[in-house]
Design a protein around this motif. Structure first.
Motif: not given
Length: 2032
Positions: A1496-1501, A1516-1524
């Motif tokens: 597991x890693x930190x969130x990815x940009x 507007x910030x689309x937080x679903x674009x972040x990978x966990x």
């Protein structure tokens, strides 16, 4: 004296009469219009049943004006009162029956018929009968009788319910002896059927039915109680003997008639209880009402027959009648009649309900009633019967007394119903009223008397006068006169001239009109003697009551008496005499009452007068009842009636009437008188007119009597009104009468002929406009469709009936069925227009064109023809060739005698359309395209459709697809296209004439879509127990819908609802090549479902079908259970077990393996024995005797051996021992020999004694024995003869017996005694740290000298070893080094001897080997191996592990475990693991520490365009674009600021990951910076973006230029144009700083080397060192646990007091501000000066931690600050990397420079192998430098060198911890220099880069608020207070309200296990200035060295060189990130 009393009586009598008259007068006044009589609002029901436990209330409500009074009465009319406790009438009129005890039951109260009476002044009404029945809760039992049935017949079991509860109890169900419940059902085909009446019907009984029994369950409807029958019914099945004719059960040969009643819509059962053999046939018939004819019952859905039982569901009244069941078989027949009455609730209604009738006019009330049966109809007026029983009540002439309430009652035996109506008198009604009248008067004779009466009324009444009931006529003395006054009153008077005494009497004036009577009477008393006026003869009919008053005159009269035959009356009970002279005789009879009666009046003086009255009694005729023969008469039958009148006065007149009319002889009826009292009526031949009521009338002077009897004559139907042909105008209401007479009354039906001719008829369908009422056919709104032949039929069952066929014709005007139609024709072709007119002929038809008369003569193109049809006329207009002008409206007009009609034809001349144009594409997607076009000219024909033709661009127009579009639209969607494909599209218009030319084609390319095909040829094959290989091929090319980028391979456990775990595989471009993927870390022997979906840039395609496959069989994960052993013999043991649970088998268990060994050898794997078996028990043979065995059982699959069971122990039985192993006989002298021996190798029990046998050799001497205790191993034989050989042998004994004898040995006593050792060579096992003793018993003369050699070296005594007097060697506190050979030498002058012992030392185990096997996001799997040098068998392991910031935890691991899982760990977190072994000696040494981490890693940009969406005043910030990164996201922190601002504004510190977030209130056209901190359990990632809001109009603004044209976040400092580029401060300042720091570093290194400490505590006593080690609480590399609640400000950015620079997020301040010196002992890795504490020097105690190699010291590259003397705290740490303060803001991160101090040699003689002194630039071949500082690396092993003397007995429990970069703790007293492992080429044994803690060493007080409240508090305000600021968001205990500003927490290290590049990107965020000993190279995007978490990941010099050459290091990754970042920089950095 009595005169006043007498007068008082008369006065009271007159007053009563006056009051009655007055009351009648008042009652006659007309009521007000709104006043009305009573009407029931709520009438009680007919039947009220209730339980004594519940009671009942009966409500009765009525309305009226005035409000009626409610009175409850009995059926006899008497009023009902309260009965205390049993019955009471409430104030609101309810009749209440309270609950009562059973003993209080009273029949006259609780079983009574009540009625409710409502009355007011206008009348009274009575409710229907209310049958009240209280039911006392009594015990009852239902019983079932045994039924006898002939086999094959149907049986009916009846549930007998006692009669006293039969009305309230019904059968609910039946239960057989097996408990099956049989309930009411509509299934009539089964074996069992519960009939609606409750019986159980069993069809076709057989012998097996005789063994069953049945009970019925009943339910009480009042109490709800259910109970089973007391008895069980059963069937007795009789076998028929021969044939049996049908026999009816129950009634013998009597006539079988059953009466059955059932409510309407209920279900009825008609039984036919007959049995026979052979089984009979049952047929049911129903009699036609009133006849003897019958017809078969029609069976349907409502009427069913089950065996002989007829069941009628939803019964209707028409089902009533007499039914006949006929039973037949081959032997005979029988029949049963049943009369069925279907009851319908009674209801009645009187029409009209209220009527007002004028006086004298007739009034008619009609009682309309429904229900069945109707037994009686009766009428009541004001609650009293009026004796009328017809439905119509007619009052011919309404009188005053007729007004009031009338009621009609209908009754049958079960219920009654009533209706009420009110009769009011009309407005002209004014009955007479006496307005003024004379009064009683007493006078003397002589004067005249004037009596006056005044009466009024409308009409004007007439007044008459009476004296003593006799009318007064005018004569010479009496004069009557009257006149009418002006107001309409009548005044009448009576004049009596010169009144006499005999004129006295009761005078009455009577006012009478046709609307009523009023009267007034008063006495006129004239003084005089008594006088009785003459009384006329009185005739009275026998049975009536005689009332006569004696007409007495004279005054006063003392008494009036009546006499008969001189006897004063009364002389019997019938006679009553009143003082006023009235005589009453009741029920007069001729014999007793016909006589002369005398009235005698007397006065007080004795004068009397007498008058006689003759009473004649007449007798009415009495007729004896008579009747015709029973039943209707047949035509032609002879009949006679005899009317006999035995009673009545003669003469009698007797005559006959028929239906009230005198009988004439024309009727064929004769009458004849028979004597004076009889008459006979004779009918010679009965005819139809004779039917009627025959009445015999008998009359005499007394009156008239009659008797009537009916005669019914069967008369066939005859026409009363026979129908005839009718013609009706269309649309009128037709009515055709058809009436017939006959007896019984015929039923008249109508039918209509099928087709146009009579012959076959069908019933008329009921419809809205056709109905038949009383034989009359009504057809409303008749139409032509109703025309035809109709049949009227009258049938009554007598004769064949009547029928008449008529023709009903409909006279219709012409009609066109189609009023308007369009007709088309192609231009130039012929056309025909037709009009068909229906109606009565003749019909004429004319044609118009556009409303103008069309004349064919004027245009020869037109021709008109007419054709006569059966229904009308057809006219045809032909056009030879059509022209455009023929597009017109043609009208045809039809006319006949009844009217006219017209129809229009819209003629349209048509052509083909033109082609569509302007074809455009509106929208397109992957599979569809939206088109539009312009509509062309339609050719005067509506466009039927458009045909859209499309093809792929490479295909020809012959290979096209089409889409049909309706002609009314100009837009359409073409679907079912293939994505990413080029198409040509064109369109064609089409009408009815033809198609147009094609439009111009357009070309489109469809959009890509997610793949629609599934991957093919999917194969899933197991590789091993935890791995499966999946192979597949791409979907068909046509289903790619674009270019496939890769595949998602999902897998999950089969047969679970869990979701799939997906892995991504890139697409292989090679044609036809299979893709494959290995799924690892799966469960053993578990079925997995695998699905695959392809994806392209649009998305993922459909999932493939599930492919299921098992992983390879593994080993069972659970042992066999319930293992047990049983000792059988001394060498056999039985072992049994239960197989492990199926779910834990992990395969198919093939065999079981029993592992066994003697318990003392159990831990030696080589000594264990194995036995395989397939069964669940086995017997172990060949075991050692009397030995404790340890056993384990395991299951074996194809995957190998499973988990072993818990060891069990059994001991074999004892046996006789073996022979002693060895025997020695040593000469001790000339008469003594010492015999010594070794115990038996297998004692087979506890040795109880030894027996020494001796025998002189060669002599016949007896053998001597000597018993020796078991603990003695030698025996001195004495008293032997010198030089005589003796033979010795020895045996051992147990409790079982004596064992085998040892070998014999011969010795001979001698004077010479050589040195010999009696002891034997032996092996001794000693335990670590215990004492050991090795014997050496020697003999010899002279006494031998004993010496020892240890491992070949002469022994010399010391502290631990010494020689005992008996020659034994004692070793104290044995250690590992003591193991070896020990030899004992005995020597004297004669000989020498020696023995050798072997000493084995059992010590605690040495450090085991721990290796990492696998990792997941929450678990680690480690492999454990024991140390090769362990001597004692290992018993198990203790596994120690701790997270980066947690406490140590332990787990016990069995010695057999190959692998061990550590579960429930944190995702993406670092862990330290080590293990210790233990055996029966104790716990051993610890293994090297294993540094690892979970996956597991930190969130990815994300990409900026996918994440940020900008508008003019918000983003507007689309937080679903972040990978966990594999660890679920917890939250985001959002901060923003304007581009030119310094301080950040926190927008939110807890944004949920699944949401979108909008930052509002931004200024348009403005540059902003946005900082996002994404958190998950592995850490956090900080990304910083710049963006510009849009303008107000939605436009964009120009990008900012930072000097590079890149638009980066960090702005370079502008330089003047004349300055050279290299003078840029961003370049110069780091360069200068680097030079200065390097110089200072060199100085510090020199000073440090000069101050090295000469001594090393490790050289001291080991125990002291051990104590130091074991007392530590934290190891080197230890880190403060950031989750502790007392560390509140975990990650504050704290600057030292001499710095004014605020911390800027995104950079790192790392300065070794203070380095504390050590005062001896081991020194902690990190020591940081904390300016906030009063005591500046606090350190953490940090003991060493074991590492590989058994050397003391740190791992390679440990950057520590070690000093010998105080005063050197400000030195720079050697070998550390720093970032200069003050220049961070101006530096471009991509150009950051690092500098390093030189390495500190730490006392090494030279450079460490594999170590580079300084940091090499990237790309340069060289060694990688690493360090342990804040990376929490383990120290070297505790032991500097191996103890050559043996092991250590202590139990070692290390507690390694992480290093903390800023733990400001107490001085570390144990810090020391350590040696470096030089045994391998790896940089360090357990490397694992760890997280640098920025700075957090604070007391519990508020750190910021107190000391940094001013300028240092402000920069942190924008971070807000955060609930969880720890490394992971897992519950760090914080006080959010302490007011301390906190920055976003930096994340923990999150290394990708598989990534070996330099760049460990995005690892930390912002680090405090107060940090000592930082990383040696930059992290983040600056090329820092990444340290692998596992030893195997370490790169050699060559490997690293290759990586650098392949450009796989940090800069490449940095470039990629900057390219992807599109103008933003992620602030995810480390120390620079």
């Amino acid at each position: 004296m009595n005169m006043p009393n007498e007068r008082l009586k008369w006065l009271m009598l007159y007053a009563a009469v006056a009051l009655i008259a007055c009351g009648q007068t008042l009652a006659a006044n007309p009521p007000d219009a709104d006043q009305k009589g009573p009407v029931f609002l709520k009438e009680p029901t007919n039947r009220i049943d209730f339980s004594n436990s519940t009671g009942a209330e009966i409500e009765c409500k009525s309305s009226g004006n005035p409000m009626p009074e409610i009175i409850w009465i009995r059926s006899d009319g008497t009023a009902v009162g309260d009965v205390p406790g049993l019955r009471q009438i409430s104030s609101d009129g309810k009749l209440v029956f309270p609950p009562f005890r059973a003993e209080d039951y009273r029949q006259e109260v609780h079983a009574q018929v009540y009625a409710c009476l409502a009355r007011n002044q206008f009348g009274s009404i009575i409710s229907r009968d209310v049958n009240v029945r209280a039911v006392v809760n009594q015990f009852y039992e239902a019983e079932i009788m045994t039924e006898y049935v002939i086999r094959g017949n149907a049986a009916v079991l009846k549930c007998s319910i006692p009669s006293f509860v039969a009305d309230f109890v019904r059968v609910e169900s039946w239960i057989d002896d097996e408990g099956n419940v049989l309930s009411f059902s509509d299934n009539y085909d089964g074996k069992y059927l519960v009939l609606p009446s409750g019986e159980l019907h069993i069809r076709e009984v057989g012998p097996e039915d005789g063994y069953k029994s049945y009970q019925c369950r009943t339910k009480h409807r009042l109490t709800g109680e259910t109970r089973l029958s007391a008895t069980k019914g059963r069937l007795v099945i009789t076998e028929p003997v021969g044939s049996v004719s049908p026999q009816l059960s129950g009634n013998g040969n009597q006539e079988h008639i059953t009466l059955t009643r059932v409510p309407k819509m209920g279900s009825v059962t008609l039984m036919c209880p007959a049995q026979a053999y052979p089984v009979p046939f049952f047929r049911w018939y129903k009699f036609i009402e009133g006849t003897t004819r019958k017809q078969a019952v029609v069976l349907n859905d409502r009427v069913k027959q089950v065996s002989g039982t007829l069941i009628i569901k939803d019964a209707v009244v028409e089902d009533s009648g007499k039914y006949l069941c006929v039973v037949n078989n081959s032997v005979g027949g029988e029949s049963v009649e049943t009369v069925l009455t279907v009851t319908a609730p009674l209801s009645a209604k009187i029409d009209p309900p209220t009527q007002t009738v004028d006086f004298g006019r007739p009034a008619v009330f009609t009682c309309q009633y429904t229900g069945n049966p109707i037994k009686t109809v009766s009428w009541m007026k004001d609650g009293k019967a009026i004796g009328h029983s017809e439905p119509v009540l007619r009052i011919e002439s309404v009188k005053k007394e007729d007004k009031g309430m009338y009621q009609c009652f209908v009754r049958n035996d079960q219920e009654s119903a009533e209706a009420s109506a009110e009769l009011k008198l009309g407005g002209r009604f004014d009955p007479p009223v006496i307005r003024q009248a004379f009064q009683e008067e007493t006078m003397e004779p002589g004067p005249s008397v004037f009596l006056k009466c005044v009466a009024g009324g409308n009409p004007t009444p007439e007044i008459s006068w009476e004296l003593d009931g006799k009318k007064i006529a005018n004569n010479d003395r009496y004069q009557v006169g009257q006149y009418v006054t002006v107001n309409g009153d009548v005044v009448s008077y009576l004049n009596i001239t010169s009144v006499h005494a005999n004129d006295g009497g009761l005078y009455k004036c009577i006012a009478k009109s046709k609307v009523g009577v009023a009267e007034h009477s008063a006495k006129l008393n004239v003084y005089g003697l008594p006088y009785i006026r003459q009384m006329e003869k009185k005739a009275i009919v026998a049975g009536e009551t005689l009332i006569v008053t004696c007409p007495v005159a004279g005054y006063p009269i003392d008494s009036i008496v009546w006499e008969r035959d001189n006897r004063a009356l009364p002389i019997n009970r019938k006679q009553k005499v009143f003082p006023n002279g009235t005589l009453i005789i009741e029920n007069v009879e001729r014999n007793s009452d016909q006589a002369t009666y005398t009235c005698v009046a007397k006065n007080q003086e004795g004068y009397s007068a007498r008058g006689s009255l003759e009473v004649q009694v007449m007798v009415l005729p009495r007729i004896i009842p008579f009747a015709f023969e029973e039943g209707p008469a047949q035509v032609g039958q002879y009949l006679t009636l005899h009317c006999s009148v035995p009673g009545g006065d003669l003469p009698l007149n007797i005559d006959w009437t028929l239906d009230g009319q005198p009988i004439s002889e024309d009727l064929g009826i004769t009458t004849a008188r028979v004597g004076r009292r009889g008459s006979v009526l004779t009918i010679e031949a009965v005819e139809a007119p004779h039917a009627g009521n025959f009445t015999c009338h008998a009359r005499n002077l007394a009156g008239h009597q009659q008797f009537t009897t009916p005669l019914n004559v069967y008369v066939p139907p005859r026409w009363i009104l026979e129908p005839t042909d009718k013609a009706f105008a269309q649309g009128s209401d037709a009515k055709v009468e058809c009436k017939a007479d006959g007896f019984p009354k015929p039923q008249v039906t109508w039918k209509k002929a099928v087709g146009d001719t009579p012959g076959e008829y069908k019933d008329l369908k009921k419809s809205d406009n056709i109905r038949v009422e009383e034989g009359t056919l009504h057809v409303d709104n008749i139409q032509k469709t109703n025309e035809g032949y109709y049949l009227c039929e009258a049938i009554n069952g007598i004769g064949s009936g009547l029928s008449a066929v008529i023709m009903i014709s409909v006279q219709a005007p012409p009609e066109f069925t189609e009023k308007l139609r369009n007709q088309t024709a192609r231009r130039g072709e012929p056309a025909v227009l037709q009009c068909e007119a229906k109606g009565e002929k003749p019909i004429g038809i004319l044609w118009n064109m556009n409303n103008m008369r069309l004349d064919p003569k004027n245009d020869n193109r037109y021709t008109i023809r007419e054709e006569i049809l059966s229904t009308g006329v057809m006219s045809s207009l032909s056009i030879k060739r059509t022209e455009r002008s023929d597009s017109a409206l043609f009208t045809c007009v039809a006319t006949n005698a009844f009217g006219s009609d017209d129809a229009s034809i819209n003629m349209i001349v048509q052509e083909v359309p033109e082609m569509p144009y302007a074809l455009k594409v509106l929208d397109k997607s992957g599979r569809s395209v939206q088109l539009s076009w312009a509509q062309p000219y339609d050719g005067n024909s509506p466009l039927d459709r458009y045909i859209i033709e499309f093809k792929r661009s490479r295909a020809s127009w012959t290979e096209i697809d089409r889409v049909i579009v309706p002609g009314h639209t100009t837009e359409a969607q073409v679907q079912k296209l293939s994505p990413a494909t080029t198409y040509n599209i064109r369109i064609v218009a089409e009408n009815a004439i033809g198609t147009s030319q094609s439009s111009e084609a357009v070309t489109i390319i469809t959009a890509e879509e997610a793949p629609s095909g599934k991957p093919q040829n999917i194969k899933v094959e197991p590789v091993n127990q935890t791995t499966m290989r999946v192979t597949w091929k791409p979907p068909p090319r046509t289903e790619w819908n674009g270019e496939i980028l890769g595949y998602y391979v999902g897998y999950k456990l089969s047969n679970t609802n869990s979701s799939y775990v997906f892995e991504t595989i890139n697409f292989i471009t090679e044609e036809g090549k299979e893709h494959n993927l290995e799924l690892q870390n799966l469960r053993v022997y578990t079925q997995y479902s695998v699905v695959i979906q392809a994806f392209n840039k649009i998305g993922a395609g459909p999932l493939s079908e599930e492919e299921k496959q098992f992983t390879a069989e593994g080993t069972p994960s659970q042992p066999p259970s319930d293992t047990a052993c049983t000792t059988l013999t001394s060498q056999t043991i039985r072992v049994g077990w239960v197989s492990p649970p199926l779910e834990s088998a992990n395969g198919v268990i093939k065999t079981y393996k029993v592992v066994y060994a003697p318990s003392d050898e159990w831990y030696d794997e080589t000594k264990r024995h194995y036995k395989k078996t397939a069964s669940s028990d086995t017997v172990l043979h060949g075991l050692k005797k009397y030995t404790n065995y340890t056993m384990q059982v395991l299951a074996t699959t194809a995957g190998g051996d499973g988990v072993r069971s818990v060891p069990i122990h059994c001991q074999t039985e004892p046996d006789v021992p073996e022979a002693p192993t060895d025997v020695k006989a040593l000469v001790m002298g000339n008469a003594a020999i010492l015999v010594s021996w070794r115990p038996p190798a297998q004692p087979n029990g506890i040795i109880t004694q030894y027996t020494v046998y001796s025998k002189a050799e060669g002599a016949e001497t007896e053998t001597k024995t000597q018993k020796v205790p078991h603990y003695q191993m030698s025996f001195e034989a004495t008293e032997l003869e010198k030089n005589k050989p003796y033979e010795f042998w020895v045996t051992a004994s147990t409790t079982i017996g004596e064992g085998q004898q040892s070998k014999s040995i011969v010795a001979m006593p001698s004077d010479q005694v050589p040195a010999k050792i009696a002891s034997f060579d032996d092996t001794f096992t000693a335990t670590f740290k215990e004492d050991a003793k090795m014997p050496c018993l020697a003999v010899g003369a002279p006494q031998p000298e004993i010496t020892w050699k240890i491992k070949g070296v002469e022994f010399s005594a010391n502290d631990r070893m010494r020689l005992l007097p008996d020659g034994s060697l004692l070793i104290k506190s044995v250690n590992r080094q003591d193991a070896g050979d020990y030899s004992c030498h005995a020597e004297n002058s004669i000989a020498k001897d020696s023995i050798t012992h072997k000493l084995i030392v059992l010590a605690p185990p040495q450090s085991p080997h721990v290796t990492l096997s696998a990792t997941t996001t929450d678990a680690l799997t480690v492999k454990l191996k024991p140390h090769e040098g362990d001597t004692a068998p290992l018993h198990g392991y203790t596994l120690h592990y701790k997270p980066e910031f947690g406490e140590w935890e332990t787990s016990e691991v069995s010695v057999d475990s190959q692998k061990h899982n550590i579960e429930s760990l944190l995702c993406g977190s670092r862990y330290q693991v080590y293990a210790t072994g233990f055996n029966n000696i104790g716990a051993g040494e610890a293994s090297d520490i294993l540094n690892t981490r979970t996956k597991g890693q930190k969130p990815k940009l994300p990409e900026k365009p996918r994440f940020i969406e900008v508008s003019s005043n918000s983003v507007s910030l689309h937080f679903k674009a972040w990978k966990d990164g594999g660890c679920p996201m917890s939250h985001f922190v959002v901060e923003s600021k304007k581009r030119d601002q310094i301080e950040w504004n926190q927008i939110s510190n807890n944004v949920k990951p699944d949401n979108n977030y909008v930052v509002l209130d931004l200024e348009p056209a403005t540059w902003y910076n946005l900082r996002i901190t994404a958190h998950n359990s592995a850490g956090f990632t900080v990304a910083e973006y710049d963006f510009a809001t849009l303008t107000v109009t939605g436009g964009t603004i120009a990008p900012l230029d930072d000097g590079t044209g890149q638009g980066n976040v960090h702005t370079r400092i502008r330089l003047p144009a004349w300055m050279p580029e290299w003078l840029d401060l961003n370049f110069m300042v780091p360069l200068i700083a680097t030079v200065v720091v390097v110089a200072v570093g060199i100085c510090v290194v020199c000073v440090a080397l000069s101050r090295r400490r000469a001594d090393d505590m490790r050289g001291g006593q080991k125990d002291v060192y051990y104590d130091v080690v074991y007392n530590q609480t934290m190891g080197p590399g230890a880190t403060l646990d950031k989750r502790r609640p007392d560390l509140r400000d975990e990650l504050g950015y704290i600057a030292p007091p001499n710095r004014k620079l605020p911390p800027v997020p995104g950079s790192n301040y790392n300065t070794c501000d203070r380095i504390k010196r050590g005062r001896g002992g081991l020194r902690s890795n990190h020591s940081t000066w904390d300016p906030r504490r009063p005591n500046l020097y606090e350190e953490l105690k940090a003991p060493p931690v074991p590492m590989h190699g058994n050397h003391y010291g740190h791992a390679h590259g440990t950057a520590e600050c070690h000093y010998r003397h105080p005063g050197m705290e400000d030195e720079i740490c050697p070998y550390a990397t720093f970032h200069l303060l003050g220049f961070r803001e101006e530096m471009d991160p991509t150009k950051a420079m690092n500098f390093q101090t030189f390495p500190h040699q730490n006392g090494h003689a030279g450079p460490v192998p594999g170590h580079a002194g300084t940091m090499l630039p990237p790309g340069h071949p060289g060694h990688v430098h690493s360090r342990s500082g804040s990376q929490s690396m383990p120290r070297a092993n505790r032991y500097q060198r191996k103890n050559s003397q043996g092991g250590q007995s202590s139990i070692y429990t290390p507690a390694p911890e992480y290093d903390d970069p800023a733990n400001c703790a107490e001085e570390d007293q144990y810090r020391r220099y350590t040696r470096v492992n030089s045994q391998g080429g790896s940089l360090y044994s357990g490397p694992g880069p760890e997280y640098d803690d920025p700075a957090n060493c604070a007391p519990e007080e508020d750190q910021y608020g107190s000391q940094y409240g001013g300028p240092y508090g402000q920069p942190y305000d924008h971070y807000g207070s955060r609930g969880s600021m720890g490394r992971r968001s897992i519950g760090s205990a914080r006080n959010p309200g302490n007011g301390s500003p906190e920055p976003p927490p930096p994340p923990p290290r999150n290394h990708d296990m598989s990534n070996s590049s330099f760049n460990d990107s995005k690892e930390s965020n912002e680090i405090s200035e107060a940090e000592c000993d930082r990383d040696h190279g930059p992290r983040g995007n600056y090329g820092a060295v990444k340290r692998s978490p596992q030893p195997k990941d370490q790169r050699t010099t060559e490997e690293m060189r290759k990586l650098i050459e392949r450009n796989e290091t940090g800069p490449k990754q940095l470039q990629l990130q900057q390219a992807n970042g599109a103008g933003f920089t992620a602030y995810d950095t480390m120390a620079v």
